[in-house]
Design an enzyme around this catalytic site. Sequence first.
Site, PDB file in Angstrom:
ATOM      1  N   LYS A  15       0.820  -1.137   0.019  1.00 55.06           N
ATOM      2  CA  LYS A  15       0.136   0.090  -0.184  1.00 55.06           C
ATOM      3  C   LYS A  15       0.963   1.418  -0.019  1.00 55.06           C
ATOM      4  CE  LYS A  15      -2.011  -1.144   3.937  1.00 55.06           C
ATOM      5  NZ  LYS A  15      -1.460  -2.610   4.245  1.00 55.06           N
ATOM      6  N   ARG A  90     -10.045   0.500   8.583  1.00 58.73           N
ATOM      7  CA  ARG A  90      -9.672  -0.750   9.095  1.00 58.73           C
ATOM      8  C   ARG A  90     -10.487  -1.780   9.949  1.00 58.73           C
ATOM      9  NH1 ARG A  90      -3.684   0.434   8.862  1.00 58.73           N
ATOM     10  NH2 ARG A  90      -2.681  -1.483   9.186  1.00 58.73           N
ATOM     11  N   ARG A 129      12.700  -5.202   5.891  1.00 58.36           N
ATOM     12  CA  ARG A 129      12.783  -4.180   5.314  1.00 58.36           C
ATOM     13  C   ARG A 129      13.328  -3.176   6.326  1.00 58.36           C
ATOM     14  NH1 ARG A 129       6.579  -1.950   5.458  1.00 58.36           N
ATOM     15  NH2 ARG A 129       6.138  -2.439   7.336  1.00 58.36           N
ATOM     16  N   ARG A 163      11.266  -0.443  11.679  1.00 60.13           N
ATOM     17  CA  ARG A 163      10.051  -0.268  12.390  1.00 60.13           C
ATOM     18  C   ARG A 163       9.943  -1.237  13.464  1.00 60.13           C
ATOM     19  NH1 ARG A 163       4.902   0.577   8.319  1.00 60.13           N
ATOM     20  NH2 ARG A 163       3.892  -0.881  10.033  1.00 60.13           N
ATOM     21  N   ARG A 174      -0.462  -8.522  13.333  1.00 56.96           N
ATOM     22  CA  ARG A 174      -1.017  -7.544  12.220  1.00 56.96           C
ATOM     23  C   ARG A 174      -1.877  -8.117  11.169  1.00 56.96           C
ATOM     24  NH1 ARG A 174       4.624  -4.673  10.908  1.00 56.96           N
ATOM     25  NH2 ARG A 174       3.432  -3.884   9.205  1.00 56.96           N
TER      26      ARG A 174
HETATM   27  P1  AP5 Z   1       4.886  -1.596   1.734  1.00 59.43           P
HETATM   28  O1  AP5 Z   1       4.607  -0.749   0.517  1.00 59.43           O
HETATM   29  O2  AP5 Z   1       5.464  -0.723   2.912  1.00 59.43           O
HETATM   30  O3  AP5 Z   1       3.611  -2.209   2.367  1.00 59.43           O
HETATM   31  P2  AP5 Z   1       2.403  -1.773   3.071  1.00 59.43           P
HETATM   32  O4  AP5 Z   1       1.072  -2.616   2.784  1.00 59.43           O
HETATM   33  O5  AP5 Z   1       2.038  -0.077   3.242  1.00 59.43           O
HETATM   34  O6  AP5 Z   1       2.594  -2.429   4.541  1.00 59.43           O
HETATM   35  P3  AP5 Z   1       2.845  -1.494   6.034  1.00 59.43           P
HETATM   36  O7  AP5 Z   1       3.629  -2.502   6.889  1.00 59.43           O
HETATM   37  O8  AP5 Z   1       3.128  -0.118   6.124  1.00 59.43           O
HETATM   38  O9  AP5 Z   1       1.292  -1.896   6.427  1.00 59.43           O
HETATM   39  P4  AP5 Z   1       0.514  -2.010   7.733  1.00 59.43           P
HETATM   40  O10 AP5 Z   1      -0.726  -1.846   7.132  1.00 59.43           O
HETATM   41  O11 AP5 Z   1       0.725  -2.920   8.539  1.00 59.43           O
HETATM   42  O12 AP5 Z   1       0.963  -0.699   8.204  1.00 59.43           O
HETATM   43  P5  AP5 Z   1       0.589   0.907   8.840  1.00 59.43           P
HETATM   44  O13 AP5 Z   1       1.681   1.847   8.775  1.00 59.43           O
HETATM   45  O14 AP5 Z   1      -0.592   1.092   8.217  1.00 59.43           O
HETATM   46  O15 AP5 Z   1       5.790  -2.777   1.393  1.00 59.43           O
HETATM   47  C1  AP5 Z   1       6.323  -3.802   2.232  1.00 59.43           C
HETATM   48  C2  AP5 Z   1       7.601  -4.285   1.668  1.00 59.43           C
HETATM   49  O16 AP5 Z   1       7.521  -4.900   0.563  1.00 59.43           O
HETATM   50  C3  AP5 Z   1       8.644  -3.216   1.318  1.00 59.43           C
HETATM   51  O17 AP5 Z   1       9.950  -3.435   1.752  1.00 59.43           O
HETATM   52  C4  AP5 Z   1       8.366  -2.881  -0.130  1.00 59.43           C
HETATM   53  O18 AP5 Z   1       9.551  -2.561  -0.703  1.00 59.43           O
HETATM   54  C5  AP5 Z   1       8.254  -4.480  -0.444  1.00 59.43           C
HETATM   55  N1  AP5 Z   1       7.320  -4.443  -1.545  1.00 59.43           N
HETATM   56  C6  AP5 Z   1       6.027  -3.487  -1.869  1.00 59.43           C
HETATM   57  N2  AP5 Z   1       5.744  -4.050  -3.261  1.00 59.43           N
HETATM   58  C7  AP5 Z   1       6.188  -5.087  -3.503  1.00 59.43           C
HETATM   59  C8  AP5 Z   1       6.066  -5.958  -4.599  1.00 59.43           C
HETATM   60  N3  AP5 Z   1       5.042  -5.724  -5.607  1.00 59.43           N
HETATM   61  N4  AP5 Z   1       7.034  -6.829  -4.831  1.00 59.43           N
HETATM   62  C9  AP5 Z   1       8.023  -7.019  -4.006  1.00 59.43           C
HETATM   63  N5  AP5 Z   1       8.267  -6.380  -2.864  1.00 59.43           N
HETATM   64  C10 AP5 Z   1       7.316  -5.531  -2.710  1.00 59.43           C
HETATM   65  O19 AP5 Z   1      -0.009   0.400  10.212  1.00 59.43           O
HETATM   66  C11 AP5 Z   1       1.018   0.200  11.264  1.00 59.43           C
HETATM   67  C12 AP5 Z   1       0.214   0.100  12.814  1.00 59.43           C
HETATM   68  O20 AP5 Z   1      -0.445   1.629  12.902  1.00 59.43           O
HETATM   69  C13 AP5 Z   1      -1.063  -0.850  12.713  1.00 59.43           C
HETATM   70  O21 AP5 Z   1      -0.511  -2.116  12.870  1.00 59.43           O
HETATM   71  C14 AP5 Z   1      -1.660  -0.146  13.999  1.00 59.43           C
HETATM   72  O22 AP5 Z   1      -1.340  -0.366  14.949  1.00 59.43           O
HETATM   73  C15 AP5 Z   1      -1.700   1.310  13.448  1.00 59.43           C
HETATM   74  N6  AP5 Z   1      -2.739   1.881  12.606  1.00 59.43           N
HETATM   75  C16 AP5 Z   1      -2.424   2.520  11.274  1.00 59.43           C
HETATM   76  N7  AP5 Z   1      -3.571   2.883  10.800  1.00 59.43           N
HETATM   77  C17 AP5 Z   1      -4.540   2.582  11.673  1.00 59.43           C
HETATM   78  C18 AP5 Z   1      -6.067   2.334  11.591  1.00 59.43           C
HETATM   79  N8  AP5 Z   1      -6.753   2.813  10.441  1.00 59.43           N
HETATM   80  N9  AP5 Z   1      -6.823   1.949  12.720  1.00 59.43           N
HETATM   81  C19 AP5 Z   1      -6.284   1.373  13.870  1.00 59.43           C
HETATM   82  N10 AP5 Z   1      -4.813   1.533  13.864  1.00 59.43           N
HETATM   83  C20 AP5 Z   1      -4.021   1.891  12.773  1.00 59.43           C
END
Ligand code: AP5
Length: 217
Positions: A15, A90, A129, A163, A174
């Site tokens: 994402k 979410r 990562r 992270r 997660r």
């Molecule tokens: P990346 O693009 O970073 O993936 P992502 O889907 O953004 O993953 P996140 O880990 O950031 O998602 P998340 O939903 O757990 O975290 P968030 O910050 O929202 O890609 C991942 C890796 O893969 C990278 O190394 C990239 O280079 C690689 N990659 C990408 N695409 C690829 C491809 N096609 N092929 C190969 N490699 C690839 O949330 C974190 C925390 O915040 C949550 O756990 C929660 O505690 C809190 N939080 C955030 N939003 C909310 C909400 N709305 N409600 C409640 N809690 C929340």
Amino acid sequence: MALNIILLGPPGAGKGTQASRLVEERGMVQLSTGDMLRAAVAAGTEIGLKAKAVMAAGELVSDEIVDGILSARLDEDDIGRGFILDGYPRTAVQAASLDRLLAAKGLKLHHVIELEVDEDALVDRITGRFTCARCNTPYHDRYKLPQTPGVCDVCGSTEFKRRPDDNEEAVRTRMAEYRAKTAPILPHYQAQGIVRRVDGMATVDEVSAAIGAILDG
Ligand code: AP5
């Protein structure tokens, strides 16, 4: 026309990667609640203090907190360029809040793009990562190391960071949170006929092209 979209998918689905590309290529605005919460943690605000341990464990922060920060962000002027919701909504409560917020602000949602992925491969993606501590350029232990070991390709910094929730235990939590609370909101958007599916296991370029075709279609 400015488009407003949700990128939906489990942790590591890509994402953030795809949202960054849409920012660069189309001038859209990335609304990542994860980034907003991490900024609050780093700044030591009241919200950050509440969110820190919850995030590190891989659990979801309360709907009340997240709805509040998202609502405030939607009031900013740049929203008119079109936005990408990355990591929000979410839960069913957040999806209902988003409906109310968008209606109140006179905004429309055009597409919900679901990145379909294989969860086991994602653990490998996430736990490997790391980013440059100065310029945030992303790297990976197995797929993308700096060209000179220990030196950022872009800014030359020798400091890197990971992270706190990118360890296997938190990643599994997660993913369980995604399956239990986030995947069930898809039917809400399917009923509106706005869900589009993309193969998130394809290369980054291929995923970008598929998303681009949806936005241009
Ligand atoms: P990346 O693009 O970073 O993936 P992502 O889907 O953004 O993953 P996140 O880990 O950031 O998602 P998340 O939903 O757990 O975290 P968030 O910050 O929202 O890609 C991942 C890796 O893969 C990278 O190394 C990239 O280079 C690689 N990659 C990408 N695409 C690829 C491809 N096609 N092929 C190969 N490699 C690839 O949330 C974190 C925390 O915040 C949550 O756990 C929660 O505690 C809190 N939080 C955030 N939003 C909310 C909400 N709305 N409600 C409640 N809690 C929340």
